[in-house]
Motif scaffolding. Structure first.
Motif, PDB file in Angstrom:
ATOM      1  N   GLU A  99      -1.752  -1.753  -8.343  1.00  0.00           N
ATOM      2  CA  GLU A  99      -2.927  -1.386  -9.129  1.00  0.00           C
ATOM      3  C   GLU A  99      -2.717  -0.114  -9.917  1.00  0.00           C
ATOM      4  OE1 GLU A  99      -6.086  -1.135  -6.355  1.00  0.00           O
ATOM      5  OE2 GLU A  99      -6.093  -3.302  -5.988  1.00  0.00           O
ATOM      6  N   ILE A 100      -1.749   0.693  -9.522  1.00  0.00           N
ATOM      7  CA  ILE A 100      -1.632   1.968 -10.216  1.00  0.00           C
ATOM      8  C   ILE A 100      -0.457   2.058 -11.165  1.00  0.00           C
ATOM      9  CG2 ILE A 100      -3.063   3.334  -8.684  1.00  0.00           C
ATOM     10  CD1 ILE A 100      -0.671   4.184  -7.170  1.00  0.00           C
ATOM     11  N   GLU A 120      -4.402  10.935  -4.683  1.00  0.00           N
ATOM     12  CA  GLU A 120      -5.040   9.835  -5.395  1.00  0.00           C
ATOM     13  C   GLU A 120      -4.245   8.537  -5.252  1.00  0.00           C
ATOM     14  OE1 GLU A 120      -6.284   9.469  -9.947  1.00  0.00           O
ATOM     15  OE2 GLU A 120      -6.643  11.455  -9.071  1.00  0.00           O
ATOM     16  N   ALA A 121      -2.935   8.708  -5.103  1.00  0.00           N
ATOM     17  CA  ALA A 121      -2.074   7.522  -5.035  1.00  0.00           C
ATOM     18  C   ALA A 121      -2.015   6.932  -3.636  1.00  0.00           C
ATOM     19  CB  ALA A 121      -0.670   7.893  -5.489  1.00  0.00           C
ATOM     20  N   TRP A 170       4.575   9.480  -1.595  1.00  0.00           N
ATOM     21  CA  TRP A 170       4.429   9.748  -3.033  1.00  0.00           C
ATOM     22  C   TRP A 170       4.882  11.169  -3.252  1.00  0.00           C
ATOM     23  CZ3 TRP A 170       2.828   6.230  -6.639  1.00  0.00           C
ATOM     24  CH2 TRP A 170       2.441   6.693  -7.880  1.00  0.00           C
ATOM     25  N   ASP A 227      -2.577   5.339  -0.125  1.00  0.00           N
ATOM     26  CA  ASP A 227      -3.461   4.298   0.394  1.00  0.00           C
ATOM     27  C   ASP A 227      -3.991   3.377  -0.686  1.00  0.00           C
ATOM     28  OD1 ASP A 227      -3.113   5.212   2.962  1.00  0.00           O
ATOM     29  OD2 ASP A 227      -4.739   6.662   2.788  1.00  0.00           O
ATOM     30  N   ARG A 228      -3.433   3.455  -1.859  1.00  0.00           N
ATOM     31  CA  ARG A 228      -3.834   2.488  -2.876  1.00  0.00           C
ATOM     32  C   ARG A 228      -2.734   1.463  -3.039  1.00  0.00           C
ATOM     33  NH1 ARG A 228      -6.060   5.336  -8.152  1.00  0.00           N
ATOM     34  NH2 ARG A 228      -6.385   3.181  -8.746  1.00  0.00           N
ATOM     35  N   LYS A 229      -3.123   0.352  -3.612  1.00  0.00           N
ATOM     36  CA  LYS A 229      -2.125  -0.687  -3.847  1.00  0.00           C
ATOM     37  C   LYS A 229      -1.229  -0.258  -4.996  1.00  0.00           C
ATOM     38  CE  LYS A 229      -2.831  -5.565  -2.959  1.00  0.00           C
ATOM     39  NZ  LYS A 229      -2.301  -5.518  -1.641  1.00  0.00           N
ATOM     40  N   GLN A 286      -0.574   6.879 -15.618  1.00  0.00           N
ATOM     41  CA  GLN A 286      -1.988   7.046 -15.336  1.00  0.00           C
ATOM     42  C   GLN A 286      -2.802   7.032 -16.622  1.00  0.00           C
ATOM     43  OE1 GLN A 286      -3.919  10.222 -15.512  1.00  0.00           O
ATOM     44  NE2 GLN A 286      -5.670   9.519 -14.324  1.00  0.00           N
ATOM     45  N   ILE A 311       0.856  -1.191   0.000  1.00  0.00           N
ATOM     46  CA  ILE A 311       0.000   0.000   0.000  1.00  0.00           C
ATOM     47  C   ILE A 311       0.892   1.242   0.000  1.00  0.00           C
ATOM     48  CG2 ILE A 311      -1.830   1.241   1.228  1.00  0.00           C
ATOM     49  CD1 ILE A 311      -2.721  -1.482   0.291  1.00  0.00           C
ATOM     50  N   TYR A 318      -0.341  10.425 -11.346  1.00  0.00           N
ATOM     51  CA  TYR A 318      -1.314  10.383 -10.257  1.00  0.00           C
ATOM     52  C   TYR A 318      -0.979  11.451  -9.238  1.00  0.00           C
ATOM     53  CZ  TYR A 318      -2.897   5.745 -11.722  1.00  0.00           C
ATOM     54  OH  TYR A 318      -3.416   4.709 -12.417  1.00  0.00           O
ATOM     55  N   ARG A 327       1.944  -7.605 -12.384  1.00  0.00           N
ATOM     56  CA  ARG A 327       1.324  -7.471 -11.059  1.00  0.00           C
ATOM     57  C   ARG A 327       1.460  -8.732 -10.221  1.00  0.00           C
ATOM     58  NH1 ARG A 327      -3.926  -3.725 -12.533  1.00  0.00           N
ATOM     59  NH2 ARG A 327      -2.623  -1.970 -13.126  1.00  0.00           N
TER      60      ARG A 327
END
Lengths: 1016, 125
Positions: A554-555, A546-547, A532, A549-551, A592, A528, A542, A562
């Motif tokens: 996935e980005i 937006e980035a 950034w 706390d995201r995996k 992105q 996670i 990104y 992956r």
């Protein structure tokens, strides 16, 4: 008693009028209906009459009964009402007479009309002094002077109700006491609304007022008491302002505000006085104590009216009502500034490490130690280096002052024992115990206390010591205090070193993050994103919010990677191994907007206790990749160019070490690129050893240097090379490119051309003198032939003459044979022939006009040449040309070639003769000559191919040189091929070459332009 | 017997040719110069074949051929020259003289003259 309202009775509701009317109506209805009913039911008038009478009596009975009950009920109510009234009256009297209150009435002129008995009792005032007078007249006050009375008078005169008007009576009672009264009243109006006066009550509040005065007095005493306290007693509300209901006089001393100013938050609320940093603490602690119904004790800072800061010690508690509700807080505050300052000083002593500079801390420690032990010397030192043999002092106290730090060897000092790990207390005689310690001896040290500095991990860092010139008493605190100091210092050292390291690494990190062009992304071990930076925003598109706390997968990780990414994380969680960690890798990332691009990435795991996170430094290398691709392409392109150059190209550095080595160089030397790299060029190109000087010169002069026709022997053959050294300067590094062209062929051709030129001038000369030479030659040869004929016995004329003379020709012939005459004659003939050939060949070099050029058919020319060869006298003498198989491979549709047919015939004939000669001399079993014509672009080409012995390279290279011959002396003039070459090259602007190898036969090729261009 | 007139300024060539052709049974007159050859013809000498050099003192080969031809129109010519550069003049072609009757000095074998003479005379006789 009209001043009291009578109670209402229930019967009063039925007014007499209503009763009467009701009775009349009921009676009338009865008479009317009962009469009609009788008339209807009874026809007999007599019976009717009787019934009328009966009915009349019945009515009287009913009404009498009703009347009776009504009167009886009313009487009862009246009785009850009278009883109530009587009791009320008694009560009223009791109240008015016995209570402290009294009742009064005024008329419309505001004069007393009635005052109940109680007032007279209280005041002992005669009724005559009261009734008929106004209140202020009774009280004896001037309403114009006294504002309280004036306002009261205005209230009365405007007929307003009033409450609790209190005043002090001017008339003392029997005991001489002047009473305090409190009265209330309201206006009375009659039914018409006219003002009838006032009615009200009064109370004697004398005792209350007296009590209050007594209280006030006692409060004054308390205040006085409290004002002598060094603090302030208070009573306040439990609100955010700590609204003061009471504060003692000490307030002024403590806060700088007067008590009045604080009470009710007039000038300032107490909460505002509390130091902003302490407000929350105060509130929280007080509320906690209130909840528990305990007292609270607080220490906090306030800011006084003068702006100075004071420490306050406060103790207080909640005041609760009977029902348990909080009414107020009461307590005492004391000025604790001095105590707090003392305490703070102690704390600071313990804490100052974090605020002092290094030296300051160490120095204050050694100073304190020296003072504590009352000695002249105190020192604090750490190991100077890894060898742990030398101590470097951090602070040195000597005779009431700090002196410059020193480094001293441990050996032979008491310190040596301390750094083994144990404190040493030597109260006396240290100088004698350590005779080698020059410092002890010099300063006359008697006593020595020391303790090691031990880190939290048990490592000894150094030591702290005190030394005295007098014996020291090893009292019971001597050892622990030294120990405490030592521990404290050791901890401090550790902390500072750690801080230093941290600071360095932090500064380092910050520098990296701030200045690096890399995106810095932090993820936890679940992948996670937790960090950034702006560069990451820019690279991946990104925004940070937006980035976060995201995996990560996935980005920015393309789909195809992956699974591998997750697998890698999982593997790391399980095993702690990360093969990709801590090194630079190149990988594809996802933007992105969905496009993939190459990035360079290095991942650093960061451990925080058991938590592991990863920081990734990511660099967009799209442009670099492009540049690299472009570079690789360019490099390949250049390499191809360099390799396709017909020259040997060798790159060298200023020391002459090979850095580049092209294909030609490989071919020439047989050393391949990899072998050549890094070797001195003189080693791989030995014949260019002498060029090293040129390399240096070219680099220093920054100019290309040319060397032409360097001679070198290779495989027993002379080679010529042109060498150019180009200096190279790229980004400050110097070097050179050595270009070597093997110009052996060109040199030979040039030499040949020089020869040819010579021959041409000779040719010109020959043409002029050929006649002059040919005539004597002719004479010689003719004479020779005639001699041979005339000594021959075959000729009839000879025999006839010999007979006449009596000579036997056979004998003469034998004689000539014996004496070698014939042989000599043959020699004359051959020599003459050779001379004639040389002359004629030389004549061939003389330029001729092109008038002889005619469109010719090459096939025919070649056939003619074959015929000439077959009938050639010289040829026939030695071998039979007809033995040679001739294969013809003529191009069927080749057009005509503009040339001097005779010359070309001669050239071909010459080739045929050479071939025949070569094949016969090598005894070829099946000699064969292939004649071929081909059209090659603008050229018509003739090939004469034999299967003879062929030629070596050395020979083939020289075949076109004038006077070069492999034939025995006298067999060839050495001019044949050179003349052919001259004819083809010079006269026809054609080409002539030979392709041969020993044992492989020879192939001569002549190419002539279809259209001869003049002047070339 | 073919009557041969040899005109050459080189005595050994004249004599060599004369010796060889006489050995072949021919009658050979030799002259150093064209003028003396013409004088002898004026004195009534006739020849079948004239072998002459093109480079002669005074009257050169071409003039000589012309003059001899004018004197005796059936006289045929063989040219024997030491120069390879001297081209035949085009008028000679009209008299039937072409390259095949031109012989370059030195000749290794004088039999070519004998063959040429027989060829020329064979056509006539």
């Amino acid at each position: 008693m009209d001043h009291l309202s009578k109670p209402e009775w229930p019967i009063q509701r039925l007014t007499p009028l209503r009763i009467t009317v009701l009775y009349a109506v009921v009676a009338s209805l009865w008479m009317f209906f009962s009469d009609h009913l009788i008339d209807f039911l009874v026809d007999d008038p007599g019976t009717a009459l009787q019934l009328y009478a009966l009915k009349g009596w019945f009515f009287i009975l009913i009404t009498t009964l009703v009347l009776y009950f009504i009167i009886r009920y009313n009487n009862q109510i009246l009785l009850e009402a009278g009883e109530v009234f009587r009791r009320n009256q008694e009560l009223f009297r009791d109240v008015t007479e016995s209570a402290s209150d009294w009742v009064w009435e005024m008329d419309d002129q505001l004069r007393f009309s009635y005052v109940s008995e109680r007032f007279y009792e209280l005041t002992n005032m005669p009724q005559s002094r009261l009734i008929g007078f106004k209140r202020w007249e009774v009280a004896g006050v001037d309403t114009e002077q006294d504002p309280k009375w004036r306002s009261h008078r205005e209230t009365l005169e405007t007929h307003l109700p009033f409450r609790d008007f209190s005043y002090q009576s001017q008339i003392p009672d029997v005991s001489g006491r002047r009473h305090y009264f409190k009265i209330s009243g309201k206006p009375v109006y009659d039914k018409g609304g006219r003002f009838k006066g006032y009615r009200g009550m009064g109370t004697d509040i004398t005792r209350q007022v007296m009590a209050e005065e007594a209280l006030k007095e006692s409060r004054g005493t308390l205040d006085r008491l409290m004002s002598n306290l060094p603090g302030m007693a208070y009573r306040c509300r439990n609100d955010a302002n700590w609204t003061m209901e009471f504060v003692s006089e000490g307030c002024k001393t403590l806060t700088g505000y007067s008590s009045e100013g604080l009470i009710g938050n007039r000038d300032c609320s107490y909460a505002e006085l509390i130091h902003p940093e302490d407000q929350a603490i105060v509130w929280n602690q007080v509320q906690e104590a209130l909840e528990k119904h305990t007292t609270f004790q607080l220490s906090y800072r306030i800011v006084t009216a003068q702006g100075s800061e004071k420490w306050v010690w406060e103790q207080g508690q909640g005041v609760f009502s009977d029902k348990g509700l909080l009414v107020a807080l009461e307590g005492l505050m004391l000025d604790a500034t001095e105590r707090q300052q003392t305490q703070n000083a102690l704390l600071a002593l313990a804490q100052n490490a974090s605020t002092m500079m290094d030296d300051e801390f160490y120095r204050s420690c050694v100073r304190d130690l020296a003072h504590m032990y009352d000695v002249h010397y105190a020192s604090l030192g750490i190991f100077a280096d890894e060898t742990r043999q030398t101590i470097h002092t951090l602070a040195l106290w000597q005779n009431d002052g700090w002196v410059e730090n020193v480094a001293y060897p441990l050996a032979g000092t008491p310190c040596e024992e301390i750094v083994q790990g144990d404190p040493q207390l030597i109260p006396d005689g240290v100088m004698q115990r350590f005779p080698d310690d020059s410092f002890l001896q010099r300063e006359g040290i008697q006593s020595y206390f020391g303790a090691p500095l031990i880190s939290s991990t048990g490592e000894i860092l150094g030591l702290v010591s005190v030394m005295g010139i007098n014996p020291m008493a090893p009292n019971r605190w001597a050892r622990p205090v030294l120990g405490i100091f030592a521990n404290r210092i050791a901890l401090e050292l550790e902390r500072r070193w750690a801080e230093e390291r941290l600071h360095k690494s932090e500064a380092h990190n910050r520098l990296i993050v701030d200045t690096a062009l890399d995106a810095v992304i932090t993820i936890n071990n679940e992948g996670i994103v937790s960090g950034w930076n702006t560069q990451a925003e820019r690279i991946f598109g990104y925004p940070r919010e937006e980035a976060l706390d995201r995996k990560l997968s996935e980005i920015i990780i393309p789909h195809q990677y992956r699974a591998a990414h997750e697998e890698g994380l999982k593997h790391f969680r399980q095993s702690g191994e990360g093969p990709l960690l801590n090194r630079r890798i190149e990988i594809t990332a996802l933007h992105q907007d969905g496009h993939e691009f190459p990035v360079e990435l290095s991942i650093v795991p960061l451990e925080h206790g058991t938590e592991v996170s990863f920081s990734a430094f990511v660099r967009d290398i799209t442009r670099r990749r492009h540049a690299e691709d472009e570079m690789a392409r360019l490099r390949k392109y250049l390499k191809n160019i360099i390799d396709s150059m017909p020259s040997v190209l060798v790159g060298v550095d200023p020391e002459g070490t090979v850095t580049e080595w092209n294909k030609q160089a490989e071919e020439l030397t047989g050393v391949n690129r990899d072998q050549a790299h890094g070797r001195p060029f003189a080693e791989v190109l030995p014949h260019l050893e002498a060029q090293m000087k040129q390399v240096k010169e070219a680099i220093s002069q920054r100019q290309p240097l040319h060397s032409e026709r360097l001679v070198a022997e290779q495989n027993g053959e002379v080679h010529y090379s042109d060498v150019v050294v180009y200096p190279l300067f790229t980004n400050g590094t110097a070097g050179a490119v050595i270009r070597v062209d093997d110009v052996t062929n060109r040199v030979r051709i040039e030499q040949m051309m020089v020869q040819t030129e010579k021959m041409m001038s000779v040719g010109g000369l020959a043409a002029g003198m050929a006649h002059e030479i040919n005539n004597p030659l002719s004479a010689i040869l003719q004479a020779c032939q005639n001699i041979q004929r005339r000594i021959s016995p075959d000729l009839t004329k000879n025999q006839e003459l010999a007979e006449q003379l009596g000579i036997d020709l056979t004998t003469v012939g034998q004689y000539f044979d014996e004496r070698g005459i014939h042989h000599f004659l043959d020699g004359i003939s051959d020599a003459g022939a050779r001379a004639a050939k040389i002359v004629s060949d030389m004549l061939a070099f003389s330029r001729r006009s092109e008038s002889h050029f005619t469109p010719s058919n090459l096939d025919e020319l070649m056939e003619t040449a074959v015929r000439l060869a077959a009938s050639d006298y010289d040829l026939k003498k030695k071998y039979d040309f007809k033995r040679i198989r001739i294969e013809r491979d003529y191009a069927p549709d080749m057009g005509q070639v503009s040339c001097d047919g005779t010359e070309i015939e001669q050239v071909v004939l010459n080739l045929l003769k050479n071939a025949a000669h070569a094949m016969s001399s090598a005894n070829i079993a099946e000699p064969c000559i292939t004649l071929r014509t081909r059209s090659e672009g603008d050229y018509a080409c003739i090939e004469v191919i034999d299967n003879g012995p062929g030629m070596t390279k050395e020979v083939s290279r020289r075949v076109f040189e004038p006077f070069f011959t492999t034939k025995d002396v006298g067999v060839g003039t050495g001019l044949g091929l050179s003349v052919s070459y001259f004819i083809v090259i010079e006269q026809h602007a054609g080409r002539m070459s030979v392709d041969t190898a020993p044992g492989k036969g020879a192939r001569f090729k002549i190419c002539l332009p279809f259209q001869h261009r003049s002047g070339t | 017997m073919p009557r041969i007139l040899v005109v050459d300024d080189e005595a050994m060539i004249r004599e060599g040719l004369k010796a060889y052709l006489e050995d072949e049974g021919m009658q050979v007159d030799t002259h150093e110069r064209c003028e003396t050859a013409l004088q002898s013809m004026e004195q009534g000498r006739c020849f079948d074949i004239c072998i002459l050099d093109l480079r002669l003192p005074q009257m050169d080969g071409h003039e000589c051929i012309q003059s001899l031809h004018n004197r005796q129109c059936d006289l045929q010519f063989l040219i024997y020259t030491g120069s390879s550069t001297d081209a035949l003049q085009s008028e000679l072609g009209a008299m039937g003289i072409d390259d095949q009757y031109v012989f370059h000095k030195p000749l290794m074998d004088m039999s070519v003259f004998v063959r040429a003479i027989h060829q020329l005379l064979g056509g006539v006789s």
